[in-house]
Motif scaffolding. Structure first.
Motif, PDB file in Angstrom:
ATOM      1  N   HIS A   1       2.396  13.620  15.741  1.00  0.00           N
ATOM      2  CA  HIS A   1       2.406  13.370  14.410  1.00  0.00           C
ATOM      3  C   HIS A   1       3.689  14.181  13.666  1.00  0.00           C
ATOM      4  O   HIS A   1       4.286  13.487  12.988  1.00  0.00           O
ATOM      5  CB  HIS A   1       1.283  13.922  13.417  1.00  0.00           C
ATOM      6  N   GLN A   2       4.003  15.177  14.313  1.00  0.00           N
ATOM      7  CA  GLN A   2       5.193  15.955  13.939  1.00  0.00           C
ATOM      8  C   GLN A   2       6.364  15.319  14.267  1.00  0.00           C
ATOM      9  O   GLN A   2       7.385  15.542  13.331  1.00  0.00           O
ATOM     10  CB  GLN A   2       5.210  17.492  14.330  1.00  0.00           C
ATOM     11  N   SER A   3       6.478  14.591  15.058  1.00  0.00           N
ATOM     12  CA  SER A   3       7.783  14.050  15.534  1.00  0.00           C
ATOM     13  C   SER A   3       7.900  12.663  14.530  1.00  0.00           C
ATOM     14  O   SER A   3       9.173  12.187  14.659  1.00  0.00           O
ATOM     15  CB  SER A   3       7.401  13.209  16.907  1.00  0.00           C
ATOM     16  N   LYS A   4       7.060  12.257  13.667  1.00  0.00           N
ATOM     17  CA  LYS A   4       7.510  11.305  12.636  1.00  0.00           C
ATOM     18  C   LYS A   4       7.738  11.912  11.289  1.00  0.00           C
ATOM     19  O   LYS A   4       8.008  11.307  10.400  1.00  0.00           O
ATOM     20  CB  LYS A   4       6.078  10.437  12.716  1.00  0.00           C
ATOM     21  N   TYR A   5       7.861  13.251  11.261  1.00  0.00           N
ATOM     22  CA  TYR A   5       8.586  13.805  10.229  1.00  0.00           C
ATOM     23  C   TYR A   5       9.856  13.338  10.164  1.00  0.00           C
ATOM     24  O   TYR A   5      10.554  13.197  11.092  1.00  0.00           O
ATOM     25  CB  TYR A   5       8.485  15.495  10.207  1.00  0.00           C
ATOM     26  N   THR A   6      10.542  13.168   8.683  1.00  0.00           N
ATOM     27  CA  THR A   6      11.951  12.918   8.591  1.00  0.00           C
ATOM     28  C   THR A   6      12.455  14.027   7.782  1.00  0.00           C
ATOM     29  O   THR A   6      11.932  14.874   7.062  1.00  0.00           O
ATOM     30  CB  THR A   6      11.963  11.527   7.838  1.00  0.00           C
ATOM     31  N   ARG A   7      13.684  14.164   8.262  1.00  0.00           N
ATOM     32  CA  ARG A   7      14.787  15.279   7.400  1.00  0.00           C
ATOM     33  C   ARG A   7      15.506  14.601   6.540  1.00  0.00           C
ATOM     34  O   ARG A   7      16.088  13.413   6.998  1.00  0.00           O
ATOM     35  CB  ARG A   7      15.216  16.228   8.564  1.00  0.00           C
ATOM     36  N   HIS A   8      15.955  15.177   5.355  1.00  0.00           N
ATOM     37  CA  HIS A   8      16.891  14.529   4.476  1.00  0.00           C
ATOM     38  C   HIS A   8      17.936  15.519   4.053  1.00  0.00           C
ATOM     39  O   HIS A   8      17.437  16.940   3.899  1.00  0.00           O
ATOM     40  CB  HIS A   8      16.144  13.885   3.307  1.00  0.00           C
ATOM     41  N   ARG A   9      19.075  15.020   3.654  1.00  0.00           N
ATOM     42  CA  ARG A   9      19.970  15.944   2.830  1.00  0.00           C
ATOM     43  C   ARG A   9      20.592  15.051   1.856  1.00  0.00           C
ATOM     44  O   ARG A   9      21.159  14.032   2.033  1.00  0.00           O
ATOM     45  CB  ARG A   9      21.014  16.206   3.940  1.00  0.00           C
ATOM     46  N   ALA A  10      20.790  15.661   0.588  1.00  0.00           N
ATOM     47  CA  ALA A  10      21.540  14.981  -0.326  1.00  0.00           C
ATOM     48  C   ALA A  10      22.356  15.864  -1.141  1.00  0.00           C
ATOM     49  O   ALA A  10      21.918  17.031  -1.290  1.00  0.00           O
ATOM     50  CB  ALA A  10      20.478  14.294  -1.293  1.00  0.00           C
ATOM     51  N   VAL A  11      23.570  15.553  -1.740  1.00  0.00           N
ATOM     52  CA  VAL A  11      24.321  16.356  -2.603  1.00  0.00           C
ATOM     53  C   VAL A  11      24.080  15.532  -3.961  1.00  0.00           C
ATOM     54  O   VAL A  11      24.220  14.498  -4.097  1.00  0.00           O
ATOM     55  CB  VAL A  11      25.965  16.339  -2.200  1.00  0.00           C
ATOM     56  N   VAL A  12      23.479  16.609  -4.695  1.00  0.00           N
ATOM     57  CA  VAL A  12      22.931  16.068  -6.120  1.00  0.00           C
ATOM     58  C   VAL A  12      23.708  16.784  -7.127  1.00  0.00           C
ATOM     59  O   VAL A  12      23.764  17.907  -7.232  1.00  0.00           O
ATOM     60  CB  VAL A  12      21.283  16.308  -6.157  1.00  0.00           C
ATOM     61  N   GLU A  13      23.927  15.897  -8.226  1.00  0.00           N
ATOM     62  CA  GLU A  13      24.505  16.336  -9.416  1.00  0.00           C
ATOM     63  C   GLU A  13      23.275  17.294 -10.308  1.00  0.00           C
ATOM     64  O   GLU A  13      22.297  16.639 -10.370  1.00  0.00           O
ATOM     65  CB  GLU A  13      25.155  15.572 -10.529  1.00  0.00           C
TER      66      GLU A  13
ATOM     67  N   PRO B   1      25.889  28.762 -11.338  1.00  0.00           N
ATOM     68  CA  PRO B   1      26.758  29.496 -12.384  1.00  0.00           C
ATOM     69  C   PRO B   1      25.923  29.517 -13.676  1.00  0.00           C
ATOM     70  O   PRO B   1      24.975  28.652 -13.740  1.00  0.00           O
ATOM     71  CB  PRO B   1      28.009  28.338 -12.545  1.00  0.00           C
ATOM     72  N   VAL B   2      26.362  30.660 -14.211  1.00  0.00           N
ATOM     73  CA  VAL B   2      25.335  30.808 -15.598  1.00  0.00           C
ATOM     74  C   VAL B   2      25.833  29.636 -16.465  1.00  0.00           C
ATOM     75  O   VAL B   2      24.999  29.405 -17.195  1.00  0.00           O
ATOM     76  CB  VAL B   2      25.899  32.274 -16.095  1.00  0.00           C
ATOM     77  N   GLN B   3      26.995  29.273 -16.539  1.00  0.00           N
ATOM     78  CA  GLN B   3      27.523  28.318 -17.460  1.00  0.00           C
ATOM     79  C   GLN B   3      27.593  26.959 -16.353  1.00  0.00           C
ATOM     80  O   GLN B   3      28.218  26.849 -15.549  1.00  0.00           O
ATOM     81  CB  GLN B   3      29.004  28.611 -17.983  1.00  0.00           C
ATOM     82  N   TRP B   4      27.047  25.741 -17.026  1.00  0.00           N
ATOM     83  CA  TRP B   4      27.069  24.702 -16.372  1.00  0.00           C
ATOM     84  C   TRP B   4      28.262  23.861 -16.501  1.00  0.00           C
ATOM     85  O   TRP B   4      29.068  24.346 -17.774  1.00  0.00           O
ATOM     86  CB  TRP B   4      25.788  23.572 -17.039  1.00  0.00           C
ATOM     87  N   ARG B   5      28.751  23.328 -15.648  1.00  0.00           N
ATOM     88  CA  ARG B   5      30.212  22.509 -15.534  1.00  0.00           C
ATOM     89  C   ARG B   5      30.267  21.321 -15.303  1.00  0.00           C
ATOM     90  O   ARG B   5      29.335  20.964 -14.477  1.00  0.00           O
ATOM     91  CB  ARG B   5      31.310  23.422 -15.098  1.00  0.00           C
ATOM     92  N   GLU B   6      31.037  20.351 -15.607  1.00  0.00           N
ATOM     93  CA  GLU B   6      31.031  18.910 -15.258  1.00  0.00           C
ATOM     94  C   GLU B   6      31.132  19.103 -13.699  1.00  0.00           C
ATOM     95  O   GLU B   6      31.861  19.593 -13.222  1.00  0.00           O
ATOM     96  CB  GLU B   6      32.350  18.465 -16.042  1.00  0.00           C
ATOM     97  N   GLY B   7      30.291  17.930 -13.009  1.00  0.00           N
ATOM     98  CA  GLY B   7      30.622  17.896 -11.652  1.00  0.00           C
ATOM     99  C   GLY B   7      29.732  18.909 -10.832  1.00  0.00           C
ATOM    100  O   GLY B   7      30.028  18.978  -9.811  1.00  0.00           O
ATOM    101  N   LEU B   8      28.984  19.630 -11.472  1.00  0.00           N
ATOM    102  CA  LEU B   8      28.366  20.766 -10.660  1.00  0.00           C
ATOM    103  C   LEU B   8      27.178  20.066  -9.807  1.00  0.00           C
ATOM    104  O   LEU B   8      26.413  19.271 -10.225  1.00  0.00           O
ATOM    105  CB  LEU B   8      27.724  21.675 -11.620  1.00  0.00           C
ATOM    106  N   THR B   9      27.168  20.434  -8.438  1.00  0.00           N
ATOM    107  CA  THR B   9      26.508  19.734  -7.563  1.00  0.00           C
ATOM    108  C   THR B   9      25.629  20.886  -6.784  1.00  0.00           C
ATOM    109  O   THR B   9      26.286  21.953  -6.499  1.00  0.00           O
ATOM    110  CB  THR B   9      27.129  18.705  -6.573  1.00  0.00           C
ATOM    111  N   VAL B  10      24.650  20.527  -6.087  1.00  0.00           N
ATOM    112  CA  VAL B  10      23.947  21.394  -5.115  1.00  0.00           C
ATOM    113  C   VAL B  10      23.519  20.398  -3.952  1.00  0.00           C
ATOM    114  O   VAL B  10      23.589  19.327  -3.915  1.00  0.00           O
ATOM    115  CB  VAL B  10      22.419  21.913  -5.888  1.00  0.00           C
ATOM    116  N   VAL B  11      23.217  21.143  -2.896  1.00  0.00           N
ATOM    117  CA  VAL B  11      22.877  20.548  -1.568  1.00  0.00           C
ATOM    118  C   VAL B  11      21.480  20.669  -1.697  1.00  0.00           C
ATOM    119  O   VAL B  11      20.965  22.009  -1.517  1.00  0.00           O
ATOM    120  CB  VAL B  11      23.559  21.210  -0.270  1.00  0.00           C
ATOM    121  N   VAL B  12      20.628  19.874  -1.515  1.00  0.00           N
ATOM    122  CA  VAL B  12      19.279  19.700  -1.304  1.00  0.00           C
ATOM    123  C   VAL B  12      18.866  19.225   0.165  1.00  0.00           C
ATOM    124  O   VAL B  12      19.324  18.101   0.587  1.00  0.00           O
ATOM    125  CB  VAL B  12      18.559  18.558  -2.312  1.00  0.00           C
TER     126      VAL B  12
END
Length: 178
Positions: free
Chosen positions: A115-127, A74-85
């Protein structure tokens, strides 16, 4: 069409226009460039913010020169704004030095696959840190698979930028639990 019919149509149109003012408006969204700053010794093979892609980042790499398009915010930030990384991490960047030679041989491909089998995948919901003006979406990759996100219209290190982490951060002896 009779005069009463025209009058009724006109009244319905006027009423519908007045009611539109009562409808809650949605925040205006914009696509903002995505950049990453890696404060760790691992490689970030790829990442995304709300599905919008970010560049790959070498150990301790990234910054304002490494941008891709786009994350909707959003153009204007608001309290509790999160994104998924979401991101993929290569914890052992220099491993290919010891892979079998010649390059692209069967042994080399076997080592690469392992080597590629040791890659790790992550997901976080971040303010998202508060912003007055929407700028570049900066994702800071920190030790212990932690991330923070800024979308201010300032460059890292400048006044008003919310995070000033050292470029090289060591993994602490104990990581916080999620």
């Amino acid at each position: 069409m009779s005069d009463t019919m025209i009058c009724r149509v006109f009244m319905l149109l006027a009423a519908s226009l007045l009611l539109q003012g009562c409808v809650e408006s949605r925040p205006t969204m914009l696509g903002a460039p995505v950049s990453g700053i890696n404060h760790t010794s691992a490689a970030i093979n790829h990442f995304s913010v709300n599905g919008g892609g970010g560049p790959n980042l070498g150990p301790y790499g990234g910054g304002p020169g490494s941008q891709m398009c786009c994350a909707m915010l959003p153009v204007q930030w608001r309290e509790g704004l999160t994104v998924v990384v979401e991101w993929e991490k290569d914890p052992n960047v220099g491993a290919s030095v010891n892979w079998p030679k010649p390059r692209y041989s069967e042994g080399w491909f076997t080592a690469a696959k392992e080597h590629q089998s040791k890659y790790t995948r992550h997901r976080a919901v971040v303010e998202v840190a508060p912003y007055k003006e929407l700028g570049v979406v900066d994702v800071h990759f920190l030790p212990c698979d932690q991330v923070v996100v800024s979308a201010v219209a300032q460059l890292p290190g400048m006044p008003g930028y919310p995070y000033n982490f050292p470029r090289r951060m060591e993994v602490p002896s104990t990581c916080p639990t999620p």
